[in-house]
Design a protein around this motif. Structure first.
Motif, PDB file in Angstrom:
ATOM      1  N   UNK A 125       0.814  -1.217   0.000  1.00 37.07           N
ATOM      2  CA  UNK A 125       0.000   0.000   0.000  1.00 37.07           C
ATOM      3  C   UNK A 125       0.848   1.266   0.000  1.00 37.07           C
ATOM      4  N   UNK A 126       1.941   1.249   0.741  1.00 40.57           N
ATOM      5  CA  UNK A 126       2.768   2.450   0.862  1.00 40.57           C
ATOM      6  C   UNK A 126       3.846   2.539  -0.214  1.00 40.57           C
ATOM      7  N   UNK A 127       4.173   1.406  -0.833  1.00 44.15           N
ATOM      8  CA  UNK A 127       5.242   1.391  -1.823  1.00 44.15           C
ATOM      9  C   UNK A 127       6.629   1.378  -1.206  1.00 44.15           C
ATOM     10  N   UNK A 128       6.699   1.231   0.099  1.00 42.70           N
ATOM     11  CA  UNK A 128       7.983   1.225   0.803  1.00 42.70           C
ATOM     12  C   UNK A 128       8.684  -0.116   0.625  1.00 42.70           C
ATOM     13  N   UNK A 129      10.013  -0.089   0.599  1.00 40.45           N
ATOM     14  CA  UNK A 129      10.785  -1.327   0.556  1.00 40.45           C
ATOM     15  C   UNK A 129      11.544  -1.549   1.863  1.00 40.45           C
ATOM     16  N   UNK A 130      11.511  -0.552   2.726  1.00 42.49           N
ATOM     17  CA  UNK A 130      12.243  -0.614   3.989  1.00 42.49           C
ATOM     18  C   UNK A 130      11.280  -0.931   5.121  1.00 42.49           C
ATOM     19  N   UNK A 131      11.622  -1.977   5.863  1.00 45.28           N
ATOM     20  CA  UNK A 131      10.848  -2.382   7.026  1.00 45.28           C
ATOM     21  C   UNK A 131      11.772  -3.222   7.894  1.00 45.28           C
ATOM     22  N   UNK A 132      11.685  -3.137   9.182  1.00 48.66           N
ATOM     23  CA  UNK A 132      12.631  -3.804  10.057  1.00 48.66           C
ATOM     24  C   UNK A 132      12.178  -5.212  10.427  1.00 48.66           C
ATOM     25  N   UNK A 133      13.152  -6.150  10.410  1.00 54.69           N
ATOM     26  CA  UNK A 133      12.894  -7.530  10.813  1.00 54.69           C
ATOM     27  C   UNK A 133      14.010  -7.960  11.763  1.00 54.69           C
ATOM     28  N   UNK A 134      13.666  -8.153  13.043  1.00 58.20           N
ATOM     29  CA  UNK A 134      14.662  -8.518  14.055  1.00 58.20           C
ATOM     30  C   UNK A 134      15.247  -9.900  13.807  1.00 58.20           C
ATOM     31  N   UNK A 135      14.445 -10.837  13.355  1.00 59.81           N
ATOM     32  CA  UNK A 135      14.952 -12.179  13.071  1.00 59.81           C
ATOM     33  C   UNK A 135      16.016 -12.166  11.992  1.00 59.81           C
ATOM     34  N   UNK A 136      15.770 -11.404  10.929  1.00 58.90           N
ATOM     35  CA  UNK A 136      16.745 -11.297   9.845  1.00 58.90           C
ATOM     36  C   UNK A 136      18.021 -10.602  10.312  1.00 58.90           C
ATOM     37  N   UNK A 137      17.891  -9.641  11.215  1.00 58.20           N
ATOM     38  CA  UNK A 137      19.062  -8.923  11.735  1.00 58.20           C
ATOM     39  C   UNK A 137      19.935  -9.835  12.592  1.00 58.20           C
ATOM     40  N   UNK A 138      19.328 -10.529  13.549  1.00 57.01           N
ATOM     41  CA  UNK A 138      20.106 -11.319  14.502  1.00 57.01           C
ATOM     42  C   UNK A 138      20.536 -12.683  13.961  1.00 57.01           C
ATOM     43  N   UNK A 139      19.672 -13.323  13.166  1.00 59.39           N
ATOM     44  CA  UNK A 139      19.921 -14.717  12.804  1.00 59.39           C
ATOM     45  C   UNK A 139      20.196 -14.944  11.325  1.00 59.39           C
ATOM     46  N   UNK A 140      20.254 -13.942  10.540  1.00 59.74           N
ATOM     47  CA  UNK A 140      20.574 -13.901   9.117  1.00 59.74           C
ATOM     48  C   UNK A 140      20.344 -15.201   8.358  1.00 59.74           C
ATOM     49  N   UNK A 141      21.349 -16.076   8.275  1.00 60.83           N
ATOM     50  CA  UNK A 141      21.208 -17.281   7.446  1.00 60.83           C
ATOM     51  C   UNK A 141      20.212 -18.272   8.037  1.00 60.83           C
ATOM     52  N   UNK A 142      20.128 -18.355   9.348  1.00 58.47           N
ATOM     53  CA  UNK A 142      19.146 -19.239   9.984  1.00 58.47           C
ATOM     54  C   UNK A 142      17.740 -18.769   9.638  1.00 58.47           C
ATOM     55  N   UNK A 143      17.519 -17.454   9.704  1.00 56.72           N
ATOM     56  CA  UNK A 143      16.210 -16.887   9.363  1.00 56.72           C
ATOM     57  C   UNK A 143      15.866 -17.190   7.907  1.00 56.72           C
ATOM     58  N   UNK A 144      16.849 -17.016   7.015  1.00 62.69           N
ATOM     59  CA  UNK A 144      16.596 -17.297   5.600  1.00 62.69           C
ATOM     60  C   UNK A 144      16.238 -18.765   5.382  1.00 62.69           C
ATOM     61  N   UNK A 145      16.954 -19.651   6.018  1.00 62.00           N
ATOM     62  CA  UNK A 145      16.654 -21.067   5.874  1.00 62.00           C
ATOM     63  C   UNK A 145      15.285 -21.424   6.429  1.00 62.00           C
ATOM     64  N   UNK A 146      14.954 -20.872   7.585  1.00 63.40           N
ATOM     65  CA  UNK A 146      13.662 -21.141   8.203  1.00 63.40           C
ATOM     66  C   UNK A 146      12.513 -20.614   7.342  1.00 63.40           C
ATOM     67  N   UNK A 147      12.758 -19.538   6.646  1.00 65.18           N
ATOM     68  CA  UNK A 147      11.744 -18.936   5.784  1.00 65.18           C
ATOM     69  C   UNK A 147      11.797 -19.461   4.356  1.00 65.18           C
ATOM     70  N   UNK A 148      12.464 -20.606   4.160  1.00 66.13           N
ATOM     71  CA  UNK A 148      12.513 -21.320   2.876  1.00 66.13           C
ATOM     72  C   UNK A 148      13.270 -20.567   1.783  1.00 66.13           C
ATOM     73  N   UNK A 149      14.185 -19.713   2.157  1.00 61.50           N
ATOM     74  CA  UNK A 149      14.995 -18.985   1.183  1.00 61.50           C
ATOM     75  C   UNK A 149      16.388 -19.627   1.132  1.00 61.50           C
TER      76      UNK A 149
END
Length: 107
Positions: A28-52
């Motif tokens: 709705x806003x067209x924004x691409x910036x939004x904060x995700x604490x899981x992605x910040x702290x756990x990077x590759x683990x977060x990506x794997x858990x989220x099927x990336x």
């Protein structure tokens, strides 16, 4: 073909309400910036858990290359700074990256 909310809901799994709300606000806003604490702290683990998995593998390769090849001879604080910088980038753009990944799976 437009991705519907039900497909995204199934893809996001246990955090479906969190991500659907974030993704809807981003659309709705067209924004691409939004904060995700899981992605910040756990990077590759977060990506794997989220099927990336491909993104996680690329990031692991990049981190190994940076940590072992480029920064091995530099001060450990420099290495930590680079790791924190990558965490900040993922924290900022993680939700958008995950949204693009989820949409791509259904197109």
């Amino acid at each position: 073909m437009e991705v519907n909310e039900e497909e995204l809901n199934l893809f996001a799994g246990d955090k479906d309400n969190y991500y659907l709300k974030k993704w809807k606000n981003m659309e709705e806003s067209g924004e691409i910036i939004d904060w995700n604490w899981g992605a910040f702290f756990f990077q590759t683990i977060w990506m794997g858990y989220r099927k990336m998995y491909l993104y996680a593998a690329v990031l692991i390769g990049l981190l190994v290359y940076i940590d072992v090849v480029l920064i091995a001879s530099l001060h450990p604080l420099t290495q930590l700074g680079v790791d924190i910088f990558i965490g900040i980038l993922l924290g900022i753009f993680g939700n958008k990256l995950y949204y693009k990944h989820a949409k791509k799976k259904y197109l």
